[in-house]
Scaffold this active site. Structure first.
Site, short mmCIF file in Angstrom:
data_model
loop_
_atom_site.label_atom_id
_atom_site.label_comp_id
_atom_site.label_asym_id
_atom_site.label_seq_id
_atom_site.Cartn_x
_atom_site.Cartn_y
_atom_site.Cartn_z
N ASP A 115 0.96 -1.28 0.36
CA ASP A 115 0.16 -0.05 0.21
C ASP A 115 1.13 1.33 0.11
OD1 ASP A 115 -3.60 0.24 0.88
OD2 ASP A 115 -1.64 2.28 1.11
N ARG A 135 -18.36 -10.62 1.70
CA ARG A 135 -20.13 -8.90 2.05
C ARG A 135 -18.49 -8.83 3.16
NH1 ARG A 135 -23.69 -13.62 2.90
NH2 ARG A 135 -21.71 -14.48 3.45
N LYS A 186 -18.77 -10.17 -12.39
CA LYS A 186 -18.83 -9.21 -11.01
C LYS A 186 -19.57 -7.79 -11.10
CE LYS A 186 -17.54 -7.41 -7.10
NZ LYS A 186 -17.62 -7.82 -5.82
N LEU A 234 -33.93 -11.41 -0.12
CA LEU A 234 -35.04 -10.42 0.28
C LEU A 234 -35.96 -9.76 1.55
CD1 LEU A 234 -36.70 -13.70 -2.19
CD2 LEU A 234 -36.85 -11.91 -2.71
N CYS A 252 -20.29 -0.94 -2.46
CA CYS A 252 -20.26 -2.64 -3.23
C CYS A 252 -22.17 -1.58 -4.64
CB CYS A 252 -20.12 -3.28 -2.59
SG CYS A 252 -18.68 -3.55 -3.03
N ARG A 274 -19.55 3.79 4.53
CA ARG A 274 -20.02 4.39 3.50
C ARG A 274 -20.94 4.12 3.15
NH1 ARG A 274 -14.70 2.12 0.58
NH2 ARG A 274 -14.85 0.16 2.25
C1 UDX Z 1 -21.88 -6.99 -1.44
C2 UDX Z 1 -21.68 -8.34 -2.22
O1 UDX Z 1 -22.37 -9.32 -1.20
C3 UDX Z 1 -20.86 -8.88 -2.03
O2 UDX Z 1 -20.99 -10.44 -2.84
C4 UDX Z 1 -19.84 -7.72 -2.33
O3 UDX Z 1 -18.57 -8.61 -3.30
C5 UDX Z 1 -19.58 -6.70 -1.68
O4 UDX Z 1 -21.40 -5.96 -2.42
P1 UDX Z 1 -22.17 -6.06 0.79
O5 UDX Z 1 -22.01 -4.45 0.00
O6 UDX Z 1 -20.38 -6.44 2.47
O7 UDX Z 1 -21.49 -6.91 -0.02
O8 UDX Z 1 -22.97 -6.17 1.46
P2 UDX Z 1 -24.60 -6.82 1.51
O9 UDX Z 1 -24.56 -8.01 2.79
O10 UDX Z 1 -23.77 -7.60 -0.04
O11 UDX Z 1 -25.18 -5.71 2.32
C6 UDX Z 1 -25.30 -5.49 0.88
C7 UDX Z 1 -26.71 -3.85 1.16
O12 UDX Z 1 -27.78 -4.52 0.79
C8 UDX Z 1 -26.47 -3.39 2.70
O13 UDX Z 1 -27.26 -1.77 3.04
C9 UDX Z 1 -27.42 -4.83 3.54
O14 UDX Z 1 -28.09 -3.73 4.73
C10 UDX Z 1 -28.85 -4.39 2.45
N1 UDX Z 1 -29.50 -5.81 2.10
C11 UDX Z 1 -28.91 -7.00 2.00
C12 UDX Z 1 -31.07 -5.36 2.41
O15 UDX Z 1 -31.39 -4.28 2.73
N2 UDX Z 1 -31.91 -6.77 2.51
C13 UDX Z 1 -31.21 -7.54 2.29
O16 UDX Z 1 -31.69 -9.19 2.13
C14 UDX Z 1 -29.62 -7.70 1.70
#
Ligand code: UDX
Length: 481
Positions: A38, A161, A231, A277, A287, A354
């Site tokens: 880094d 995640r 992706k 869901l 992301c 974020r």
């Molecule tokens: C996501 C992807 O899941 C992962 O595969 C990718 O590499 C990076 O982005 P992450 O951002 O860590 O991972 O969070 P994730 O658990 O996927 O949740 C994303 C957002 O959706 C969160 O704000 C979560 O609260 C929301 N969410 C998730 C819902 O509102 N409802 C759901 O059923 C699932």
């Protein structure tokens, strides 16, 4: 039997953010020699001296175990690139003003790698990047005078995640490798072989997870372009699922049905599946918002109308506003109201704020003149960088401290401890027993039995404004100031 752990690959990972750091620790965990690079000197020093900059399950254990052994940290990209057989680029790809991914960090790293290498390397995109980035990296490296046979560029997207990234890495649903040559795909297969052969899962000290000797993760070989699209399309699809259920929740709310029952009924169809869901305040994080915008931008660039993703974004923005409206309908006016807030991170299990819907809601409450007492098990420090503590914003160290004498308690993310509150104690602690739950962590009937006015997302009767007479004329509890 051949022991692949005896044939480690030397890997450089450029970038020590969520993806780079987790990938570095996990590559070391499955037996490889890893140099994590880094350009942030302070961060590298922290990592070298035992600090852990992010909240991630199992990461402290892996870093403590491998640091100084198979895992080292440096700011010296040149030496790392010369030493490594594979160089993973895991630097940030932030959203630009147009919504497209800003690839300037990837470009800069690719140029520096090009200036450093003097033997064959596989350069692997790990950051989430638009289709054609692979092509661009190749061009940048060639432009810097590196002969074609001295490198390959491959794509190996991550599906981690936050919060469960280590388990997701070591027990993946799938490993996607996009490579144009056998030489590149062979090296990447070798890197992941401890997982795909089951060797890692046979070990004594493995990190537990869903994969095992009889549940090996598949490795999918694709073209580099397909890997890049996989992706973006995966994240865009998951975000679409969330926006879809959020609209269904709004229909349920108006029609007097319970979205939790509806989601269960939909999710039992194996073609749909029950994951992603969960209705709520909308998706956030580093992301989904960025990747949906970037994929929409990719579609535009190649002349494809992907209006669906516009709708997904619009629904997500409106979901926060709807929730805020719900809070307003429960409180009538905001100025001077004391609000308890559970959850600041964009979801439970992480310290990442974020694009957090919780932060947006807190900022709106503050701008309306509310006094906020917030609790999050991990995100307080990061939130303080955005919202400094003061007369209107207090940080507390338990859910009950957040609820203390509050006019209402809001649940804004899904840490498991928020779903296990002592309801009698909570009722006693609040000034008015109003709970507005943006994550549907409680059963409405149970909350009503405990005397709460309970509003959540997509459950019966919630479109009605709260009856101010019942709520605000409820007698104050005895013994309270
Ligand atoms: C996501 C992807 O899941 C992962 O595969 C990718 O590499 C990076 O982005 P992450 O951002 O860590 O991972 O969070 P994730 O658990 O996927 O949740 C994303 C957002 O959706 C969160 O704000 C979560 O609260 C929301 N969410 C998730 C819902 O509102 N409802 C759901 O059923 C699932």
């Amino acid at each position: 039997m051949k022991n692949h752990l005896n044939e480690p690959v030397t890997i450089a990972v450029v970038g020590s953010g969520y993806v780079g750091l987790v990938a570095s620790a996990c590559f070391a965990e499955i037996g490889h020699s890893v140099i994590c690079v880094d350009n942030d000197e302070a961060k590298v020093r922290t990592l070298q001296t035992g600090g852990i900059p992010i909240h991630e399950d199992y990461l402290p254990e892996l870093l403590n175990q491998h640091r100084g052994g198979r895992l080292e940290f440096t700011t010296d990209l040149r030496t790392a690139a010369q030493t490594a057989q594979a160089i993973f680029i895991a630097v940030g790809t932030p959203q630009s003003r147009t919504g497209s991914a800003d690839l300037s960090f990837v470009d800069a790293v690719a140029s520096e790698i090009a200036r450093s290498i003097d033997s064959y390397k596989v350069i692997v995109e790990k950051s989430t990047v638009p289709v054609y980035t692979n092509e661009w990296i190749r061009r940048v490296i060639e432009r810097n005078g590196v002969p074609k046979d001295l490198f390959d560029v491959a794509s190996n997207p991550e599906f981690l995640r936050e919060g469960t990234a280590v388990v997701d890495f070591l027990h993946p649903d799938r490993i996607v490798v996009g490579a144009a040559t056998d030489r590149a795909s062979a090296l990447l297969k070798r890197i992941y072989e401890p997982l795909t052969s089951g060797e890692y899962y046979r070990g004594d000290n493995r990190i537990p997870g869903p994969r095992g000797e009889n549940e090996l993760p598949p490795l999918l070989l694709t073209s580099t372009k397909a890997a890049e699209i996989i992706k973006h399309a995966s994240n865009a699809f998951l975000a679409t699922k969330i926006s879809f259920i959020n609209v269904v929740a709004n229909i349920c709310e108006a029609a007097g049905a319970d979205v939790e029952e509806v989601a269960k009924g939909i999710g039992l169809d194996s073609r749909i599946g029950n994951k992603f869901l969960r209705a709520g305040v909308g998706y956030g994080g580093s992301c989904f918002p960025k990747d949906v915008a970037a994929f929409r931008n990719v579609a535009e660039l190649v002349g494809v109308d992907f209006g669906l993703l516009h709708e997904v974004e619009k629904i997500n923005e409106e979901q926060i506003l709807r929730f805020f409206q719900k809070v307003r309908s429960a409180l009538w006016t905001f100025r001077g109201k004391k609000i308890g807030v559970l959850g600041l991170a964009f979801k439970g299990g992480t310290d990442d704020i974020r694009e957090s819907p919780a932060i947006e809601i807190v900022q709106k409450l503050l701008s309306e003149g509310c006094i906020v007492s917030a609790y999050d098990p991990a995100a307080e420090a990061r939130t303080k960088e955005t919202i400094p503590p003061g007369a209107k914003m207090r940080y507390v160290d338990s859910p009950y401290a957040a609820a203390q004498d509050a006019d209402a308690l809001l649940i804004l993310n899904d840490w498991s401890e928020f779903a296990e509150l002592d309801l009698a104690k909570l009722h006693y602690t609040l000034r008015y027993p109003i709970v507005i739950d943006g994550r549907n962590l409680y059963d409405p009937a149970t909350m009503t039995e405990h005397g709460f006015t309970y509003l959540s997302v997509g459950r019966p009767g919630l479109s009605q404004p709260v009856d101010p007479i019942t709520v605000f004329h409820e007698p104050r509890k005895r013994g309270r100031a």
